[in-house]
Design a protein around this motif. Structure first.
Motif, PDB file in Angstrom:
ATOM      1  N   GLY B  13      -7.805 -20.292  16.966  1.00  0.00           N
ATOM      2  CA  GLY B  13      -7.315 -19.147  17.373  1.00  0.00           C
ATOM      3  C   GLY B  13      -7.314 -18.622  18.571  1.00  0.00           C
ATOM      4  N   LEU B  14      -8.657 -18.704  19.069  1.00  0.00           N
ATOM      5  CA  LEU B  14      -8.776 -18.318  20.492  1.00  0.00           C
ATOM      6  C   LEU B  14      -8.197 -19.332  21.386  1.00  0.00           C
ATOM      7  CD1 LEU B  14     -12.727 -17.490  20.407  1.00  0.00           C
ATOM      8  CD2 LEU B  14     -10.937 -15.954  20.916  1.00  0.00           C
ATOM      9  N   TRP B  20      -9.262 -13.835  25.628  1.00  0.00           N
ATOM     10  CA  TRP B  20      -9.804 -13.340  24.643  1.00  0.00           C
ATOM     11  C   TRP B  20     -10.999 -14.249  24.186  1.00  0.00           C
ATOM     12  CZ3 TRP B  20      -8.952  -8.972  21.717  1.00  0.00           C
ATOM     13  CH2 TRP B  20      -7.799  -8.251  21.836  1.00  0.00           C
ATOM     14  N   SER B  21     -12.263 -13.630  24.189  1.00  0.00           N
ATOM     15  CA  SER B  21     -13.294 -14.372  23.636  1.00  0.00           C
ATOM     16  C   SER B  21     -14.088 -13.687  22.774  1.00  0.00           C
ATOM     17  CB  SER B  21     -14.278 -14.374  25.273  1.00  0.00           C
ATOM     18  OG  SER B  21     -14.382 -13.149  25.630  1.00  0.00           O
ATOM     19  N   ARG B  22     -15.065 -14.238  22.191  1.00  0.00           N
ATOM     20  CA  ARG B  22     -15.939 -13.622  21.176  1.00  0.00           C
ATOM     21  C   ARG B  22     -17.201 -12.966  21.694  1.00  0.00           C
ATOM     22  NH1 ARG B  22     -17.147 -18.550  16.919  1.00  0.00           N
ATOM     23  NH2 ARG B  22     -17.523 -16.694  15.492  1.00  0.00           N
ATOM     24  N   GLU B  23     -17.382 -11.980  21.202  1.00  0.00           N
ATOM     25  CA  GLU B  23     -18.811 -11.240  21.550  1.00  0.00           C
ATOM     26  C   GLU B  23     -19.800 -11.953  20.948  1.00  0.00           C
ATOM     27  OE1 GLU B  23     -18.113  -8.087  23.560  1.00  0.00           O
ATOM     28  OE2 GLU B  23     -18.113  -6.715  21.941  1.00  0.00           O
ATOM     29  N   ALA B  24     -21.031 -11.422  21.474  1.00  0.00           N
ATOM     30  CA  ALA B  24     -22.279 -12.307  21.185  1.00  0.00           C
ATOM     31  C   ALA B  24     -22.506 -12.613  20.014  1.00  0.00           C
ATOM     32  CB  ALA B  24     -23.454 -11.772  21.833  1.00  0.00           C
ATOM     33  N   ASP B  25     -22.380 -11.641  18.896  1.00  0.00           N
ATOM     34  CA  ASP B  25     -22.810 -11.733  17.441  1.00  0.00           C
ATOM     35  C   ASP B  25     -21.594 -12.351  16.578  1.00  0.00           C
ATOM     36  OD1 ASP B  25     -20.692 -10.080  16.929  1.00  0.00           O
ATOM     37  OD2 ASP B  25     -21.949  -8.815  16.008  1.00  0.00           O
ATOM     38  N   ALA B  89      -4.376  -9.489  18.329  1.00  0.00           N
ATOM     39  CA  ALA B  89      -4.404  -9.937  19.736  1.00  0.00           C
ATOM     40  C   ALA B  89      -3.414 -10.180  20.417  1.00  0.00           C
ATOM     41  CB  ALA B  89      -5.615 -10.923  19.645  1.00  0.00           C
ATOM     42  N   ALA B  90      -2.323 -11.168  19.800  1.00  0.00           N
ATOM     43  CA  ALA B  90      -1.411 -11.788  20.242  1.00  0.00           C
ATOM     44  C   ALA B  90      -0.197 -10.602  20.293  1.00  0.00           C
ATOM     45  CB  ALA B  90      -0.770 -12.586  19.212  1.00  0.00           C
TER      46      ALA B  90
END
Lengths: 98, 98
Positions: B13-14, B20-25, B89-90
């Motif tokens: 998906g990313l 867009w990126s993932r946060e730490a958790d 997001a898209a």
């Protein structure tokens, strides 16, 4: 008017406002506004932002967590709180009170 | 469509999104949108919020730090990321791209 406020001035400024408090490090004042409708919260943000840009030239940090809108104010140039932060807080409350 | 995505699905998906990126958790995806004009950033928030409320019924966490707008997405009901987060997001990127 744009200098950093003293402790006494900050305490006095907060007494004149409703719902605003200092953040832990003391350099910010913060208020959480709760809305019953999501887009009413967004409309509030839009109005507050226009005032920030066009009247005050002083911009709050804004966070929107569904129906909860948080405004945070500080004066970077002064390294703390100034009269402008309290003026802005009062203006945002006016918008909120309609 | 509303279940929690697998690691593989999240990575995939990313790859289909930009910025867009993932946060730490790992339970959130995040993007920072920078604007040259403060009220243009606010107008973007207003449009994204309408889509969140009226089309998606899925609301990002929004923060506005002057001309920098950050959107964060997660699906509380799933305890992580779902297809809806990537769809949202898209859509927000479409709004941003005009």
């Amino acid at each position: 008017m744009k200098g950093k406020l003293t402790e006494e001035e900050i305490v006095s400024g907060l007494e004149k406002l409703q719902g605003w408090s200092r953040e832990a490090d003391g350099k910010w004042i913060v208020k959480k506004y709760r809305f019953s409708d999501y887009l009413a919260g967004i409309a509030f943000v839009e109005r507050a932002a226009r005032i920030a840009e066009l009247e005050l030239n002083h911009h709050p940090m804004i966070s929107i967590d569904y129906k909860l809108v948080t405004l945070r104010l500080t004066s970077w140039h002064a390294g703390g709180l100034t009269a402008l932060d309290f003026e802005a807080a009062a203006r945002f409350d006016e918008v909120w009170n309609g």
